[in-house]
Design an enzyme around this catalytic site. Sequence first.
Site, PDB file in Angstrom:
ATOM      1  N   GLU A 187      93.861  28.660  86.686  1.00  0.00           N
ATOM      2  CA  GLU A 187      95.201  28.076  86.675  1.00  0.00           C
ATOM      3  C   GLU A 187      96.150  28.697  87.711  1.00  0.00           C
ATOM      4  O   GLU A 187      97.202  29.256  87.353  1.00  0.00           O
ATOM      5  CB  GLU A 187      95.806  28.205  85.268  1.00  0.00           C
ATOM      6  CG  GLU A 187      94.945  27.563  84.199  1.00  0.00           C
ATOM      7  CD  GLU A 187      95.536  27.655  82.791  1.00  0.00           C
ATOM      8  OE1 GLU A 187      96.524  28.377  82.586  1.00  0.00           O
ATOM      9  OE2 GLU A 187      94.989  26.978  81.881  1.00  0.00           O
ATOM     10  N   GLU A 310      88.009  24.758  80.248  1.00  0.00           N
ATOM     11  CA  GLU A 310      88.747  25.082  79.014  1.00  0.00           C
ATOM     12  C   GLU A 310      89.203  23.818  78.313  1.00  0.00           C
ATOM     13  O   GLU A 310      89.825  22.940  78.922  1.00  0.00           O
ATOM     14  CB  GLU A 310      89.993  25.923  79.320  1.00  0.00           C
ATOM     15  CG  GLU A 310      89.710  27.370  79.586  1.00  0.00           C
ATOM     16  CD  GLU A 310      90.991  28.193  79.737  1.00  0.00           C
ATOM     17  OE1 GLU A 310      92.031  27.822  79.148  1.00  0.00           O
ATOM     18  OE2 GLU A 310      90.937  29.203  80.456  1.00  0.00           O
TER      19      GLU A 310
HETATM   20  C1  GLC Z   1      94.981  29.384  79.469  1.00  0.00           C
HETATM   21  C2  GLC Z   1      95.175  30.865  79.362  1.00  0.00           C
HETATM   22  C3  GLC Z   1      94.674  31.417  78.095  1.00  0.00           C
HETATM   23  C4  GLC Z   1      95.212  30.608  76.966  1.00  0.00           C
HETATM   24  C5  GLC Z   1      94.658  29.212  77.075  1.00  0.00           C
HETATM   25  C6  GLC Z   1      95.103  28.340  75.949  1.00  0.00           C
HETATM   26  O1  GLC Z   1      93.814  29.236  80.141  1.00  0.00           O
HETATM   27  O2  GLC Z   1      94.550  31.487  80.427  1.00  0.00           O
HETATM   28  O3  GLC Z   1      95.046  32.756  77.984  1.00  0.00           O
HETATM   29  O4  GLC Z   1      94.949  31.188  75.722  1.00  0.00           O
HETATM   30  O5  GLC Z   1      95.036  28.628  78.295  1.00  0.00           O
HETATM   31  O6  GLC Z   1      96.483  28.226  75.915  1.00  0.00           O
END
Ligand code: GLC
Length: 377
Positions: A187, A310
């Site tokens: 990010e 993610e």
């Molecule tokens: C982002 C952050 C991580 C966070 C996740 C969910 O990638 O790096 O620390 O917990 O998103 O919000």
Amino acid sequence: MIKKMKTNQKTSWKWMQYSIVILLVIITIPVFKCPSESALNESIRFTMKMGNGWNLGNSLDCHGKGSGYSEITDFERLWGNPIVSKAQIDAIKKAGFSSIRIPITWYEHIDEKGNIDQLWMDRVNEVVDYAIDNKMYVIINTHHENWTFPSKDTRKQSTYLISKIWKQIAERFSNYDSHLIFEGFNEPRLIGTEYEWTAGTSEARKIVNEYNKVFVETVRKVSGNEKRYLIITPYGSAADLDAIKALIIPKDSHIIVGIHAYKPYGFTHDQNGTTNWSSRDKKDTAEIDTIMQNLNQYFIKKGIPVIITEFGCIDNDNLSDRTEYTKYYVSAARENNIVCFWWDDGAKIGKKEKFGIFDRNTQQFIYPELLKALLSV
Ligand code: GLC
């Protein structure tokens, strides 16, 4: 008689033509079917082989300790998780995962010239080996850094550190095979500004492209890394159209695009948001569908692999909705030849984000039905 023979010849010629057409139809049907995995290019087949993965979140990415430590493992315990152990990673593999993402924050482990503390590098290496020894695919990255701010004022120092840090990582892991994948940045975004959680500004998107380029060129120069898969990210790793359209793919055969997509936000992240999600409700599924279509159109169709590095949704006492969400999400991604990594932040106690599905103390998955959904495709 001659006339009859001619008619017979004509009929058999016609039959032959029919047979050829039928044969051609039979032969070509598989080609026009939905692209099967064998029809995909090598890079996309590689990501499909990785399958859906799991993030070792809030461990090696923890930061904020300040200088000094007594044990190198003090860092990974900062946010409430236990020390990472081989037993934990063995359990992840045993549960059915072939892939893991290990987020790592480096800025508290470098000197003013960007030299990495060897004790930290050794610890990172040790954790990577827990997974490599399990024959897993492993993604390592630079996570919560203070040196990836994409602006004109900071780019000189940033590009210096990008090449300095990635050179050392590439050297350390130069004899690891394609199971180890590098992700340049997590990010990269204008932290603390009004653009932080948007698709950024056109200038910032341009600078993120420069950072990706420096990352790729640096790693490629280190012997042993010529064919390693490298993940590049758009501004903020965002799935927003402006961010993905602006991403420049370096001319390199082993590039993967990494995206984060926690959508819809009100369900996935917001503790005061909605706890309901249904695959039968268009307003719940629409954002996911749009993202998958966009990723397909801008990358997959062009032969560029994508990993959603993610995704996930917090626990709001809504397990059955979370399970349905997960199943829908990974299926929609898989239809578009995309694999997804669940964000797991571990410790549940006293934490504001509750993405944890694996108890790192007992080495058990807490929600077997959600795990099943995650691994169902
Ligand atoms: C982002 C952050 C991580 C966070 C996740 C969910 O990638 O790096 O620390 O917990 O998103 O919000």
